[in-house]
Design an enzyme around this catalytic site. Structure first.
Site, PDB file in Angstrom:
ATOM      1  N   ARG A   1      22.846  42.642  55.018  1.00 49.25           N
ATOM      2  CA  ARG A   1      21.666  43.068  55.784  1.00 49.25           C
ATOM      3  C   ARG A   1      21.888  44.489  56.288  1.00 49.25           C
ATOM      4  O   ARG A   1      22.995  45.011  56.191  1.00 49.25           O
ATOM      5  CB  ARG A   1      21.510  42.158  56.992  1.00 49.25           C
ATOM      6  CG  ARG A   1      22.776  42.176  57.858  1.00 49.25           C
ATOM      7  CD  ARG A   1      22.657  41.482  59.196  1.00 49.25           C
ATOM      8  NE  ARG A   1      23.797  41.786  60.039  1.00 49.25           N
ATOM      9  CZ  ARG A   1      24.940  41.128  60.050  1.00 49.25           C
ATOM     10  NH1 ARG A   1      25.130  40.107  59.243  1.00 49.25           N
ATOM     11  NH2 ARG A   1      25.933  41.501  60.844  1.00 49.25           N
TER      12      ARG A   1
ATOM     13  N   VAL B   1      23.280  46.553  62.981  1.00 50.04           N
ATOM     14  CA  VAL B   1      22.980  47.197  64.263  1.00 50.04           C
ATOM     15  C   VAL B   1      23.521  48.631  64.251  1.00 50.04           C
ATOM     16  O   VAL B   1      22.849  49.566  64.682  1.00 50.04           O
ATOM     17  CB  VAL B   1      23.622  46.408  65.428  1.00 50.04           C
ATOM     18  CG1 VAL B   1      23.386  47.118  66.757  1.00 50.04           C
ATOM     19  CG2 VAL B   1      23.098  44.985  65.492  1.00 50.04           C
TER      20      VAL B   1
END
Ligand code: MV4
Length: 445
Positions: free
Chosen positions: A293, A296
C-alpha cells in the site's frame, strides 16, 4: 486511459492527500464518511461526499458492499484505498476489478502472497532477497523445529503467518521453551487471524527498521526510490521516519534496492510498495515483510526525490509507463524527516481526543504539513489519533534537524495533548542526533 472519478475509501489526512493528487490531475473525487465524520476536512475537500454508516469502522469504512454501491451510484470508476482500512484487503481489490472499477493498488494476487508471511519469506528466498535463517514453512513438527533452532542458535522468534506489523510474535530464548511458546503463539494466532500457522526465525535484539520504497508499472518496469529509516517506534507504532538512513552506504542501498525491484518483478507486483528490513548492527539486512500500500511515511521519500508518489500511483493505475529508469530516478536530495503529531500524551502516549481550541502551524523553508488539524477540529475517539504529519526537508541531516526544532517550536496546538514535546526530546537525544540509534530508542528515552 483515464478515470472519470476516483472514490476514496478512507478518511483523514490520507484521504486529503489523495484528493489533492487527483485535483492536480484534473480527476474529480468522491469522499465517503461515517456519521461522526460528516464535518471532517476530507468531506469538504472532495467534489462529492457520501455517508456510508455509523462511527464504527466495521460498519462504515470497512463495509465493502456499501463502498461498491457508492461507486455505482456516483459513477466512480476507480478506488483509492489509502493506508489501513481495506488497503491490503485482496478480496476488496478483486471485487472492485470484477465490477469494472480500477483498484489503485497492486494486483490481488500480490496482496495475498505478501499477506501470508510464510509465502512472502519463501518468495524472497527464491528471489535472492536475504532472509533470516529459520523454518522453511509453518512449524508442524516441533522436534524438527527444535533441531533447527539448536542449529541456528537462540534467541529465536515465532511469528504468525497471517500476522504482521508486530502482531502475533513471541521471542523464544531457550530450546526448552519452544514447544510451549509455539502452542501459545499458534492458539493466539488462530483466535486473532483465523490461522494458527506459525514460523520461526533467528531473533535480532537491537535491529534498525529500514524499508525500501519500490514502484512498478503495468509493463514490468520498476525502480526503487531509496530507503526510509523507521526505528523511532513505540509498540510497533512509528513516530518519526527519516530518509536516507544515515547508517546505509551507497553500495548497500543500490544492491538491496535492486534486489527489491527484482523480487517485485518476479511476483508480478504493480504500483507502489515497501520492503521492510531488519538492519543488524554488523550492517547485514534481512527481509521482514512487504507492505502492499501507500504508507503514512511516503512524504519523506517525496521530499528527497521530488516525486509525487500518490500521483504516480494514480498514473500507473491508469496505464502510464514509469517516467524514469533507475539511473534517472531523481535524488536522493538532502535529508527529510516526518514527525507524526498524534492526539496523545507525549510521555505515556495515552489517547487525548477532544477539540482543538487553538491551532497555529509552522511555516518557512523546508516545512510541509499533511494534516487535518485546525482550530475547532474535534479529534474523534473512534479512529486513529494522528492529526498531522510534519515533514521537514534540509540540505543535510543537520539542517533538517535544525529546521525541525524551529518548526516544532512554532507549532501551537491547544485543547488536546500532542506528541510535539516527544519529538522535541528526540531532537535533543544524543544518540538520535548522532544517528546512532535502533528500535530500542524510545524505550531508553
Ligand atoms: C523481528 C525482530 C527481531 N528479529 N524479527 C516487529 C514488527 C514486525 N514486522 C516484526 N518485528 C520484529 N521482528 C526478528 N527475526 C524485531 C522486531 C521488532 C521491531 C521491528 C521493527 C521495528 C520495531 C520493532 C520493535 C520490536 C520488535
Amino acid at each position: 486511459m483515464t478515470f472519470s472519478k476516483i472514490l476514496i475509501a478512507n478518511r483523514g489526512e490520507i484521504a486529503m492527500r489523495i484528493i489533492r493528487a487527483a485535483r492536480d490531475l484534473g480527476i474529480p473525487t468522491v469522499a465517503v464518511h461515517s456519521t461522526v465524520d460528516r464535518e471532517s476536512p476530507h468531506v469538504r475537500m472532495a467534489d462529492e461526499a457520501f455517508c456510508i454508516g455509523p462511527a464504527s469502522s466495521a460498519e462504515s469504512y470497512l463495509n465493502i458492499p456499501t463502498l461498491l454501491s457508492v461507486c455505482e451510484v456516483t459513477g466512480a470508476d476507480a478506488v483509492h484505498p489509502g493506508y489501513g482500512f481495506l488497503s491490503e484487503n485482496a478480496q476488496f481489490a478483486e471485487l472492485c476489478e470484477v465490477s469494472g472499477i480500477t483498484w489503485i493498488g497492486p494486483p490481488p494476487s500480490a496482496i495475498n502472497a505478501m499477506g501470508d508471511k510464510i509465502r512472502a519469506r519463501a518468495l524472497m528466498l527464491e528471489a535472492g532477497v536475504p532472509i533470516l535463517p529459520g523454518t522453511p514453512g509453518a512449524i508442524n513438527d516441533v522436534e524438527e523445529a527444535k533441531r533447527l533452532a539448536t542449529e541456528i542458535g537462540f534467541p529465536m522468534i515465532l511469528k504468525a503467518a497471517a500476522g504482521g506489523g508486530g502482531r502475533g510474535m513471541k521471542v523464544v530464548e531457550r530450546v526448552e521453551d519452544l514447544e510451549q511458546s509455539w502452542l501459545t503463539c499458534s492458539a493466539e494466532a488462530a483466535a486473532a487471524f483465523g490461522s494458527g500457522a506459525v514460523y520461526m526465525e533467528r531473533y535480532l535484539r537491537r535491529p534498525r527498521h529500514v524499508e525500501f520504497q519500490i514502484v512498478l508499472d503495468q509493463y514490468g518496469a520498476g525502480v526503487h526510490l531509496f530507503e526510509r529509516e523507521c526505528s523511532v517506534q513505540r509498540r510497533h507504532q512509528k513516530l518519526l521516519e527519516e530518509a536516507p538512513c544515515v547508517a546505509l552506504d551507497a553500495e548497500t542501498r543500490k544492491r538491496v534496492g535492486g534486489l527489491c525491484v527484482e523480487a517485485s518483478q518476479k511476483i508480478g507486483y504493480v504500483g507502489v510498495g515497501t520492503f521492510e528490513f531488519l538492519y543488524d548492527t554488523d550492517g547485514s539486512m534481512f527481509f521482514m515483510e512487504m507492505n502492499t500500500r501507500i504508507q503514512v511515511e511516503h512524504p519523506v521519500t517525496e521530499a528527497i526525490t521530488g516525486i509525487d508518489l500518490v500521483r504516480l500511483q494514480i498514473d500507473i493505475a491508469r496505464g502510464a509507463h514509469l517516467p524514469f529508469t533507475q539511473d534517472e530516478v531523481p535524488g536522493p536530495f538532502g535529508h527529510a524527516m516526518e514527525f507524526r503529531i498524534n492526539a496523545e500524551t507525549p510521555d505515556k502516549f495515552l489517547p487525548s481526543p477532544g477539540t482543538i481550541t487553538a491551532y497555529e502551524p509552522p511555516g518557512g523553508p523546508g516545512v510541509r504539513i499533511d494534516g487535518l488539524a485546525h482550530a475547532g477540529y474535534t479529534v474523534l475517539p473512534h479512529y486513529d489519533s494522528m492529526v498531522a504529519k510534519l515533514i521537514i526537508h534540509g540540505a543535510n541531516r543537520e539542517e533538517c534537524m535544525q529546521r525541525a526544532r524551529r518548526a516544532l517550536h512554532e507549532y501551537r496546538i491547544e485543547g488536546i495533548a500532542t506528541t510535539i514535546p516527544f519529538h522535541q526530546r528526540v531532537l535533543e537525544n544524543e544518540s538520535f542526533v548522532r544517528g546512532e540509534y535502533d528500535t530500542h530508542l524510545v524505550t531508553t528515552m
